[in-house]
Motif scaffolding. Structure first.
Motif, PDB file in Angstrom:
ATOM      1  N   MET A 170       0.852  -1.189   0.000  1.00  0.00           N
ATOM      2  CA  MET A 170       0.000   0.000   0.000  1.00  0.00           C
ATOM      3  C   MET A 170       0.887   1.238   0.000  1.00  0.00           C
ATOM      4  SD  MET A 170      -3.306  -0.898   2.355  1.00  0.00           S
ATOM      5  CE  MET A 170      -2.494  -0.718   3.934  1.00  0.00           C
ATOM      6  N   LEU A 171       0.549   2.189  -0.872  1.00  0.00           N
ATOM      7  CA  LEU A 171       1.307   3.433  -0.979  1.00  0.00           C
ATOM      8  C   LEU A 171       0.529   4.580  -0.350  1.00  0.00           C
ATOM      9  CD1 LEU A 171       2.741   3.306  -4.621  1.00  0.00           C
ATOM     10  CD2 LEU A 171       3.687   2.351  -2.508  1.00  0.00           C
ATOM     11  N   GLU A 172       1.228   5.355   0.478  1.00  0.00           N
ATOM     12  CA  GLU A 172       0.621   6.524   1.116  1.00  0.00           C
ATOM     13  C   GLU A 172       0.977   7.817   0.392  1.00  0.00           C
ATOM     14  OE1 GLU A 172       1.547   8.504   5.260  1.00  0.00           O
ATOM     15  OE2 GLU A 172       0.287   6.736   5.561  1.00  0.00           O
ATOM     16  N   TRP A 173       1.959   7.771  -0.483  1.00  0.00           N
ATOM     17  CA  TRP A 173       2.350   8.948  -1.270  1.00  0.00           C
ATOM     18  C   TRP A 173       3.037   8.452  -2.516  1.00  0.00           C
ATOM     19  CZ3 TRP A 173       0.168  13.365  -0.340  1.00  0.00           C
ATOM     20  CH2 TRP A 173       0.648  14.538  -0.924  1.00  0.00           C
ATOM     21  N   THR A 174       3.038   9.276  -3.570  1.00  0.00           N
ATOM     22  CA  THR A 174       3.567   8.816  -4.855  1.00  0.00           C
ATOM     23  C   THR A 174       4.841   9.532  -5.303  1.00  0.00           C
ATOM     24  OG1 THR A 174       2.166  10.377  -6.079  1.00  0.00           O
ATOM     25  CG2 THR A 174       1.259   8.178  -5.632  1.00  0.00           C
ATOM     26  N   GLU A 175       5.090  10.751  -4.852  1.00  0.00           N
ATOM     27  CA  GLU A 175       6.286  11.489  -5.275  1.00  0.00           C
ATOM     28  C   GLU A 175       6.825  12.335  -4.120  1.00  0.00           C
ATOM     29  OE1 GLU A 175       7.859  14.309  -8.961  1.00  0.00           O
ATOM     30  OE2 GLU A 175       5.720  14.210  -8.551  1.00  0.00           O
ATOM     31  N   PRO A 176       7.774  11.708  -3.365  1.00  0.00           N
ATOM     32  CA  PRO A 176       8.382  10.388  -3.518  1.00  0.00           C
ATOM     33  C   PRO A 176       7.435   9.286  -3.062  1.00  0.00           C
ATOM     34  CG  PRO A 176       9.203  11.425  -1.524  1.00  0.00           C
ATOM     35  CD  PRO A 176       8.341  12.453  -2.213  1.00  0.00           C
ATOM     36  N   VAL A 177       7.833   8.063  -3.327  1.00  0.00           N
ATOM     37  CA  VAL A 177       7.013   6.921  -2.953  1.00  0.00           C
ATOM     38  C   VAL A 177       7.145   6.653  -1.450  1.00  0.00           C
ATOM     39  CG1 VAL A 177       6.733   4.421  -3.208  1.00  0.00           C
ATOM     40  CG2 VAL A 177       7.099   5.856  -5.228  1.00  0.00           C
ATOM     41  N   PHE A 178       6.017   6.648  -0.767  1.00  0.00           N
ATOM     42  CA  PHE A 178       5.958   6.256   0.647  1.00  0.00           C
ATOM     43  C   PHE A 178       5.142   4.970   0.734  1.00  0.00           C
ATOM     44  CE2 PHE A 178       7.296  10.489   1.532  1.00  0.00           C
ATOM     45  CZ  PHE A 178       7.627  10.595   2.886  1.00  0.00           C
ATOM     46  N   VAL A 179       5.659   3.953   1.400  1.00  0.00           N
ATOM     47  CA  VAL A 179       4.832   2.779   1.691  1.00  0.00           C
ATOM     48  C   VAL A 179       4.144   3.013   3.037  1.00  0.00           C
ATOM     49  CG1 VAL A 179       6.250   1.190   0.361  1.00  0.00           C
ATOM     50  CG2 VAL A 179       6.724   1.511   2.793  1.00  0.00           C
ATOM     51  N   MET A 180       2.931   2.500   3.146  1.00  0.00           N
ATOM     52  CA  MET A 180       2.082   2.790   4.296  1.00  0.00           C
ATOM     53  C   MET A 180       2.499   1.982   5.512  1.00  0.00           C
ATOM     54  SD  MET A 180      -2.095   2.836   4.285  1.00  0.00           S
ATOM     55  CE  MET A 180      -2.075   3.727   2.717  1.00  0.00           C
ATOM     56  N   GLY A 198       6.337  -2.123   4.494  1.00  0.00           N
ATOM     57  CA  GLY A 198       5.593  -1.383   5.504  1.00  0.00           C
ATOM     58  C   GLY A 198       5.561  -2.167   6.804  1.00  0.00           C
ATOM     59  N   ARG A 199       5.691  -1.461   7.932  1.00  0.00           N
ATOM     60  CA  ARG A 199       5.773  -2.127   9.235  1.00  0.00           C
ATOM     61  C   ARG A 199       4.668  -1.660  10.169  1.00  0.00           C
ATOM     62  NH1 ARG A 199      10.620  -4.733  10.156  1.00  0.00           N
ATOM     63  NH2 ARG A 199      12.269  -4.359   8.623  1.00  0.00           N
ATOM     64  N   LYS A 200       4.134  -2.592  10.923  1.00  0.00           N
ATOM     65  CA  LYS A 200       3.104  -2.269  11.905  1.00  0.00           C
ATOM     66  C   LYS A 200       3.622  -1.245  12.906  1.00  0.00           C
ATOM     67  CE  LYS A 200       1.101  -6.938  12.103  1.00  0.00           C
ATOM     68  NZ  LYS A 200       0.790  -8.068  13.029  1.00  0.00           N
ATOM     69  N   GLY A 201       2.804  -0.249  13.186  1.00  0.00           N
ATOM     70  CA  GLY A 201       3.107   0.690  14.252  1.00  0.00           C
ATOM     71  C   GLY A 201       4.239   1.648  13.975  1.00  0.00           C
ATOM     72  N   GLU A 202       4.801   1.638  12.771  1.00  0.00           N
ATOM     73  CA  GLU A 202       5.887   2.542  12.419  1.00  0.00           C
ATOM     74  C   GLU A 202       5.404   3.543  11.372  1.00  0.00           C
ATOM     75  OE1 GLU A 202       9.446   0.561  11.299  1.00  0.00           O
ATOM     76  OE2 GLU A 202       9.518  -0.684  13.120  1.00  0.00           O
ATOM     77  N   TYR A 203       6.058   4.702  11.346  1.00  0.00           N
ATOM     78  CA  TYR A 203       5.671   5.725  10.379  1.00  0.00           C
ATOM     79  C   TYR A 203       5.811   5.212   8.955  1.00  0.00           C
ATOM     80  CZ  TYR A 203       5.682   9.358  14.002  1.00  0.00           C
ATOM     81  OH  TYR A 203       5.401  10.113  15.113  1.00  0.00           O
ATOM     82  N   SER A 204       4.970   5.718   8.073  1.00  0.00           N
ATOM     83  CA  SER A 204       5.142   5.462   6.651  1.00  0.00           C
ATOM     84  C   SER A 204       6.483   6.043   6.210  1.00  0.00           C
ATOM     85  CB  SER A 204       3.998   6.106   5.863  1.00  0.00           C
ATOM     86  OG  SER A 204       2.750   5.592   6.296  1.00  0.00           O
ATOM     87  N   THR A 207      10.374   5.033   0.160  1.00  0.00           N
ATOM     88  CA  THR A 207      10.884   3.740  -0.291  1.00  0.00           C
ATOM     89  C   THR A 207      11.358   3.858  -1.740  1.00  0.00           C
ATOM     90  OG1 THR A 207       9.329   2.581   1.141  1.00  0.00           O
ATOM     91  CG2 THR A 207      10.323   1.308  -0.641  1.00  0.00           C
ATOM     92  N   PRO A 208      12.592   3.486  -2.036  1.00  0.00           N
ATOM     93  CA  PRO A 208      13.049   3.529  -3.427  1.00  0.00           C
ATOM     94  C   PRO A 208      12.138   2.700  -4.321  1.00  0.00           C
ATOM     95  CG  PRO A 208      14.884   3.111  -1.916  1.00  0.00           C
ATOM     96  CD  PRO A 208      13.630   2.996  -1.110  1.00  0.00           C
TER      97      PRO A 208
END
Length: 315
Positions: A170-180, A198-204, A207-208
């Motif tokens: 799951m992506l939370e942002w596209t430019e740059p790419v953030f995984v949720m 993506g990790r439980k309980g950690e900030y998004s 991600t290259p």
């Protein structure tokens, strides 16, 4: 009691507790339930949020680096509303009004109780419900709301468990790419998906793109923070510019879904169980009472680099 909520998820919680009539003011982001839009908005973004996702990221980073606000809080209006309780959030400097924003506005000079919510997991969200309920002297109702949400999530888990577990990112942002991150991975688990990044309980996290390409999930869900479905769909053109985009099997096989990140995936309030339902619908095709695809759209498959731009499939 008079309540000003400067956090969309807190506004939802107040209403879920049956105390919506106590609300006298809201943030510019509070939009659920729909009637709260009639309340006076006590905040505004400090810059133009209609910019591209890349421009928004650049401006946010510049403002954080220069210690400039991301939000303006109307302290004078809050004072006029005479709240007994003011609700903000302390989880993220970026996503909503913080206690620091309120302090800069001068509204904190009021003799008013302030609570600040912080959620990085489902347990934290349940605790936020309890925290608001306690401030409103509605502890028993708070437990009822928490129990109801747990039951709804369990119903998703049971229904999704009948299917195999596809891989998903799951992506939370596209430019740059953030995984949720945060509670998102927990919702994927409940919906019987196998999360690859993506990790439980950690900030998004940023991600290259090559890391996403190498993970190569069967399903990709794009739900940018603060973007509704229509705005999220516009990010397709951003993703198509990445050289690795068409290499993803999710893209080739038509398993990319764009979703409403603002109301669902990135909001730590009363839509978390519905978000789990949406994920289960995307991954397994099951529905939970609402018409399929009401809050997300799947993108047609693209199998070669020279194929024309993908079209949104509204079916």
């Amino acid at each position: 009691m008079r309540v000003v909520s400067l956090l969309a998820s807190a506004t939802e919680i107040v209403c879920a507790l049956g105390a919506g009539d106590l609300l006298v003011g809201r943030s510019h982001e509070c939009d659920n339930p729909d009637w709260v839009r009639r309340l006076p908005a006590c905040s505004d973004p400090a810059f133009d949020v209609s910019l591209s996702s890349g421009e928004i990221d650049t401006e946010v980073r510049r403002r954080l680096r220069c210690d400039e606000p991301l939000y303006h809080v109307n302290g004078e209006l809050i004072r006029e509303l005479r709240p007994d309780l003011l609700i903000t959030q302390a989880h993220c400097e970026v996503c909503a009004v913080t206690p620091g924003d309120v302090e800069r506005s001068g509204a904190c000079a009021l003799s008013v109780e302030q609570i600040s919510l912080s959620a990085s997991s489902l347990m934290d969200i349940f605790q936020s419900i309890r925290q608001v309920a306690q401030a409103l002297n509605l502890e028993e109702q708070g437990e009822i709301v928490v129990r109801r949400e747990r039951q709804r999530l369990e119903a998703v888990r049971e229904k999704a468990a009948r299917f195999s577990s596809p891989t998903v990112v799951m992506l939370e942002w596209t430019e740059p790419v953030f995984v949720m991150g945060n509670w998102g991975p927990e919702l994927v688990e409940i919906a019987n998906g196998k999360l690859l990044l993506g990790r439980k309980g950690e900030y998004s996290t940023v991600t290259p793109g090559e890391q996403l390409r190498d993970a190569d999930p069967e399903h990709l869900i794009v739900a940018p923070c603060g973007f509704n479905l229509e705005r999220s769909l516009r990010e397709l053109s951003v993703l198509e510019q990445y050289p690795w985009w068409r290499e993803l099997q999710a893209v080739r096989e038509g398993n990319v879904a764009f979703a409403d990140g603002n109301l669902f995936f990135n909001r730590s309030g009363m839509t978390i169980s519905q978000t789990a339902e949406i994920i289960a619908e995307i991954l397994h095709g099951v529905t939970f009472g609402e018409p399929g695809g009401a809050h997300w759209r799947r993108i047609e498959a693209q199998v070669a680099r020279d194929v024309p731009r993908m079209r949104v499939n509204h079916n």
